[in-house]
Design a protein around this motif. Structure first.
Motif, PDB file in Angstrom:
ATOM      1  N   GLU A  76       0.829  -1.209   0.000  1.00 38.58           N
ATOM      2  CA  GLU A  76       0.000   0.000   0.000  1.00 38.58           C
ATOM      3  C   GLU A  76       0.867   1.264   0.000  1.00 38.58           C
ATOM      4  N   ALA A  77       1.928   1.262   0.808  1.00 34.40           N
ATOM      5  CA  ALA A  77       2.826   2.426   0.864  1.00 34.40           C
ATOM      6  C   ALA A  77       3.533   2.623  -0.475  1.00 34.40           C
ATOM      7  N   ILE A  78       3.946   1.541  -1.106  1.00 33.49           N
ATOM      8  CA  ILE A  78       4.621   1.640  -2.403  1.00 33.49           C
ATOM      9  C   ILE A  78       3.664   2.204  -3.449  1.00 33.49           C
ATOM     10  N   LYS A  79       2.422   1.702  -3.458  1.00 27.47           N
ATOM     11  CA  LYS A  79       1.433   2.173  -4.433  1.00 27.47           C
ATOM     12  C   LYS A  79       1.043   3.629  -4.213  1.00 27.47           C
ATOM     13  N   SER A  80       1.183   4.112  -2.974  1.00 24.46           N
ATOM     14  CA  SER A  80       0.790   5.500  -2.691  1.00 24.46           C
ATOM     15  C   SER A  80       1.942   6.486  -2.892  1.00 24.46           C
ATOM     16  N   THR A  81       3.094   6.000  -3.330  1.00 26.66           N
ATOM     17  CA  THR A  81       4.235   6.877  -3.598  1.00 26.66           C
ATOM     18  C   THR A  81       4.082   7.482  -4.984  1.00 26.66           C
ATOM     19  N   SER A  82       3.826   8.799  -5.037  1.00 28.99           N
ATOM     20  CA  SER A  82       3.625   9.441  -6.341  1.00 28.99           C
ATOM     21  C   SER A  82       4.950   9.827  -6.991  1.00 28.99           C
ATOM     22  N   ASP A  83       4.872  10.042  -8.279  1.00 33.89           N
ATOM     23  CA  ASP A  83       6.061  10.397  -9.048  1.00 33.89           C
ATOM     24  C   ASP A  83       6.698  11.677  -8.514  1.00 33.89           C
ATOM     25  N   PHE A  84       8.023  11.701  -8.557  1.00 35.01           N
ATOM     26  CA  PHE A  84       8.781  12.837  -8.051  1.00 35.01           C
ATOM     27  C   PHE A  84      10.149  12.845  -8.722  1.00 35.01           C
ATOM     28  N   GLY A  85      10.654  14.039  -8.976  1.00 39.81           N
ATOM     29  CA  GLY A  85      12.024  14.195  -9.427  1.00 39.81           C
ATOM     30  C   GLY A  85      12.196  13.991 -10.918  1.00 39.81           C
TER      31      GLY A  85
END
Length: 169
Positions: A108-117
């Motif tokens: 769940e934490a991995i899926k909620s990590t939005s694109d960045f950088g």
């Protein structure tokens, strides 16, 4: 009688001095505030952190660190080291173009990590993120990059609540 009182007084003074030295330079405690490190650390848990470790070495990727800011302290995980290029794309973390496995995160934490950088971490600074990526205030969104002298220690163990007693490494 006076000699016995003097001996007790010396012992108490030495104990106070040792406690001050240990608290100031070696170990201290901090309370986790909020859910940004869930599931690794929970709101209200008290952790012991090692203040001496970074006199001898530098923060390493994956360390859970205590960050001191004027308004409050933060507990976050070191993701990017100086000169690293950090990027999140398609819910995956890349450091220097290498996809990272984050065994400390659940799906769940991995899926909620939005694109960045991508962002290049400057010399003398660190990129940090909370383990609860969807709500964490961290280097992506408000906390910014962390200067080396703002990192005051590495979390070592949870001491409260007692039934959660465990290492944080």
């Amino acid at each position: 009688m006076a000699k016995e009182i003097w001996e007790w007084t010396k012992a108490i003074i030495i104990a106070i001095i040792l406690a001050f030295i240990i608290r100031s330079f070696i170990f201290a405690t901090s309370v986790v505030e909020g859910a940004s490190m869930h599931p690794t650390l929970e709101n209200g848990e008290r952790v012991v952190f090692n203040k001496a470790i970074y006199y001898l070495s530098e923060p390493d990727r994956g360390d859970i660190v205590i960050i001191q800011r004027p308004s409050k302290n933060y507990v976050k995980r070191v993701i990017g080291l100086p000169n690293d290029v950090v990027e999140v794309k398609n819910h995956s973390l890349y450091i220097n173009s290498q996809k990272q496995t984050q065994s400390y995160l659940d799906d769940e934490a991995i899926k909620s990590t939005s694109d960045f950088g991508p962002i290049t971490v400057p010399e003398g600074e660190y990129f940090v993120m909370g383990d609860n990526r969807s709500i964490s205030k961290d280097s992506r969104n408000g906390l910014g990059l962390i200067k080396e002298d703002e990192i005051i220690g590495r979390s070592e163990l949870i001491i409260y609540p007692f039934d959660e007693f465990s290492l944080t490494r």
